[in-house]
Design an enzyme around this catalytic site. Structure first.
Site, short mmCIF file in Angstrom:
data_model
loop_
_atom_site.label_atom_id
_atom_site.label_comp_id
_atom_site.label_asym_id
_atom_site.label_seq_id
_atom_site.Cartn_x
_atom_site.Cartn_y
_atom_site.Cartn_z
N ASP A 112 -1.82 4.06 3.15
CA ASP A 112 -1.99 2.74 2.55
C ASP A 112 -1.12 2.64 1.31
OD1 ASP A 112 -2.94 0.20 2.21
OD2 ASP A 112 -4.83 0.82 1.29
N TYR A 114 0.74 0.00 -1.90
CA TYR A 114 0.28 -0.74 -3.09
C TYR A 114 1.43 -1.61 -3.54
CZ TYR A 114 -2.10 -0.86 -7.75
OH TYR A 114 -2.75 -1.21 -8.90
N HIS A 119 -0.64 -8.09 -7.30
CA HIS A 119 -1.88 -7.30 -7.23
C HIS A 119 -1.84 -6.14 -8.23
CE1 HIS A 119 -5.35 -5.16 -5.64
NE2 HIS A 119 -4.60 -4.08 -5.48
N ARG A 128 -6.05 -1.28 -17.55
CA ARG A 128 -5.30 -0.62 -18.62
C ARG A 128 -4.76 -1.71 -19.56
NH1 ARG A 128 -3.36 1.28 -13.91
NH2 ARG A 128 -1.47 0.07 -14.22
N GLU A 185 -9.86 -5.65 0.73
CA GLU A 185 -8.45 -5.75 0.40
C GLU A 185 -7.76 -6.34 1.63
OE1 GLU A 185 -6.99 -1.99 -1.19
OE2 GLU A 185 -7.83 -2.52 -3.16
N GLU A 187 -4.82 -7.06 3.84
CA GLU A 187 -3.55 -6.36 3.98
C GLU A 187 -2.93 -6.63 5.36
OE1 GLU A 187 -3.46 -2.32 2.69
OE2 GLU A 187 -5.13 -2.57 1.28
N ASP A 219 -9.00 -3.29 4.01
CA ASP A 219 -9.26 -1.99 3.41
C ASP A 219 -10.47 -2.11 2.48
OD1 ASP A 219 -9.06 0.55 2.26
OD2 ASP A 219 -7.51 -0.08 0.84
N ARG A 223 -15.43 -0.45 -5.60
CA ARG A 223 -14.71 -0.36 -6.87
C ARG A 223 -15.38 0.57 -7.87
NH1 ARG A 223 -10.02 -1.92 -5.04
NH2 ARG A 223 -10.06 -4.04 -4.20
N GLN A 226 -14.63 4.11 -6.70
CA GLN A 226 -13.19 4.31 -6.89
C GLN A 226 -12.85 4.55 -8.36
OE1 GLN A 226 -10.97 0.86 -5.66
NE2 GLN A 226 -8.98 1.76 -6.13
N TYR A 230 -10.99 8.28 -9.13
CA TYR A 230 -9.58 8.22 -8.73
C TYR A 230 -8.61 8.99 -9.64
CZ TYR A 230 -7.60 4.78 -12.05
OH TYR A 230 -7.11 4.14 -13.15
N LYS A 239 -12.73 4.46 -0.60
CA LYS A 239 -11.97 3.77 0.44
C LYS A 239 -12.29 4.28 1.85
CE LYS A 239 -8.81 1.63 -2.26
NZ LYS A 239 -8.48 0.21 -2.18
N THR A 243 -12.10 1.29 7.29
CA THR A 243 -10.96 0.38 7.23
C THR A 243 -10.97 -0.39 8.55
OG1 THR A 243 -9.72 2.00 5.93
CG2 THR A 243 -8.47 0.21 6.93
N THR A 331 -3.00 -4.37 -0.85
CA THR A 331 -3.58 -5.71 -1.03
C THR A 331 -2.49 -6.74 -1.23
OG1 THR A 331 -5.38 -4.62 -2.18
CG2 THR A 331 -5.27 -7.02 -2.36
N GLU A 345 -9.95 -9.20 -8.07
CA GLU A 345 -8.99 -10.11 -8.70
C GLU A 345 -9.55 -11.53 -8.75
OE1 GLU A 345 -4.65 -9.20 -7.34
OE2 GLU A 345 -6.05 -8.44 -5.83
#
Ligand code: CA
Length: 400
Positions: A112, A114, A119, A128, A185, A187, A219, A223, A226, A230, A239, A243, A331, A345
């Protein structure tokens, strides 16, 4: 394109310019390969008598390679146009609403990516806030991770709310229990047909020699699990619980009219990722529905990295491809709020709940919620081709 003797409404999305492959069964019969056309499925195993279509997965046919894929597509198109074939073909045409669909691929490896800049920037801003939204590597390589192939399942598979460790930044230590931030997600997935040799990279220009077709992927993502697990090795249990993929694999040949120029890359990527001569951006529009209501329309055409670049990156170290590999785009989120492909989001990490038509609100998924993601793209000779849908209902956790 000529008309078919079969009743094909102009707006069905499954006209002669699509012809996607899937695996189906009827009560008391074995799973076998079919092609969706209009409201019907053409039983390929029966109409061709070829055992490669009677195995219950597309893998045997996908492994044959692009010339065989092209040849069968031409034959099927001819059968459906030329009324002299009607007597032989029509007995093997079944109503699509009377068949059960199965996972079309015997899954090999699952990766998968990104690759939506919108996104990645949204996630970066949320998690962050004191750093640049994109990590320093983001515009130099398509970031991805190896996922869990064994939990890739067909659309309709119930989404059992996963359990695991969660720890909010405000808490001192983790707790265990059902995810409270279950998300989607939206995708696009790419299915590998032709394998490659260990040690030999697959260049951007060889994309269409290896990739058989395209499907829609959800997906599912927890959260809270994760966020705690992660760092530093990436996603794992947040995850890997499920899927979901759509049942129909749209062949690359059906997407020629959907090819568009990719966005400008600044800085220029390294030579093995340059795609000036092989642009594979695809004008696919996704639609995300929660309990039947449209909540988002992500646009795949704005993805920063194309699937051809993802495949080149995935193999540049010599990693080999197997028939049945699936790699997903990451995503799909566009620049606008109504184009975001995840609840994290859409609700801005829960700070801005969505208001639904019945007046209720959502941040993340609740038990009983049904999410369906559909996709369409421009087809040859006009109109739009459909990818069908990937759907799942959230059911309660089983961790007590
Ligand atoms: Ca993903």
């Amino acid at each position: 394109m000529s008309a078919s003797w079969l009743d094909l409404p102009a707006d069905s999305g499954f006209g002669l310019n699509n012809l996607p492959y899937g695996v189906f069964s009827t009560p008391g019969t074995a799973a076998r390969t079919g092609i969706a056309v209009g409201e019907y499925v053409l039983d390929l195993a029966a109409v061709t008598g070829d055992l490669v279509h009677a195995t219950g997965s597309l893998n045997g046919f996908m492994a044959q390679g692009p010339s065989e894929w092209r040849e069968l597509r031409e034959r099927v198109t001819g059968w459906l146009i030329d009324s002299s074939h009607r007597g032989d073909v029509e007995p093997h045409v079944l109503p699509r609403d009377q068949v059960q669909m199965h996972l079309p691929i015997e899954m090999a490896d699952y990766v998968d990516f990104y690759s939506s800049q919108h996104h990645a920037e949204n996630i970066g801003r949320m998690f962050r806030p004191d750093s640049p939204p994109l990590t320093p590597n983001w515009k130099h390589l398509p970031i991805g991770y190896h996922g869990r192939a064994g939990t890739v399942r067909i659309s309709g598979t119930p989404v059992v709310r996963p359990c695991g460790q969660r720890k909010a930044p405000t808490e001192d230590s983790p707790t265990f229990g059902p995810s409270q931030r279950l998300d989607i997600e939206a995708e696009v997935g790419f299915v590998v047909g032709t394998p490659s040799e260990l040690g030999t990279p697959v260049p951007v220009g060889a994309f269409a020699e290896h990739v058989f077709g395209v499907c829609v992927v959800n997906d599912w993502s927890a959260r809270d699990i994760q966020a705690w697990e992660y760092v530093p090795l990436g996603p794992m249990l947040g995850k890997s619980f499920l899927t979901s993929v759509s049942p129909w694999v749209v062949p690359l040949a059906a997407l020629e009219a959907a090819r568009i120029a990719p966005p400008t890359r600044d800085p220029q990527p390294l030579p093995y990722l340059r795609d000036d001569d092989h642009p594979w951006a695809l004008d696919i529009t996704l639609e995300v529905r929660l309990n039947g209501a449209l909540i988002s329309r992500p646009c795949f055409g704005s993805m920063y990295w194309t699937a051809a670049q993802q495949l080149a990156h995935l193999t540049v170290n010599g990693a080999s491809l197997r028939t049945g590999d699936l790699f997903a785009s990451g995503t799909v989120s566009g620049p606008e709020k109504h184009q975001r492909g995840s609840f994290i989001e859409l609700s801005w990490a829960g700070a801005e709940p969505l208001t639904l038509a019945d007046g209720s609100t959502r941040t993340f998924l609740e038990d009983g919620d049904v999410v369906a993601i559909t996709a369409t793209a421009p087809g040859a000779v006009g109109g739009r081709i459909s990818f069908g849908e990937v759907r799942g209902e959230v059911v309660p956790a089983r961790c007590g």
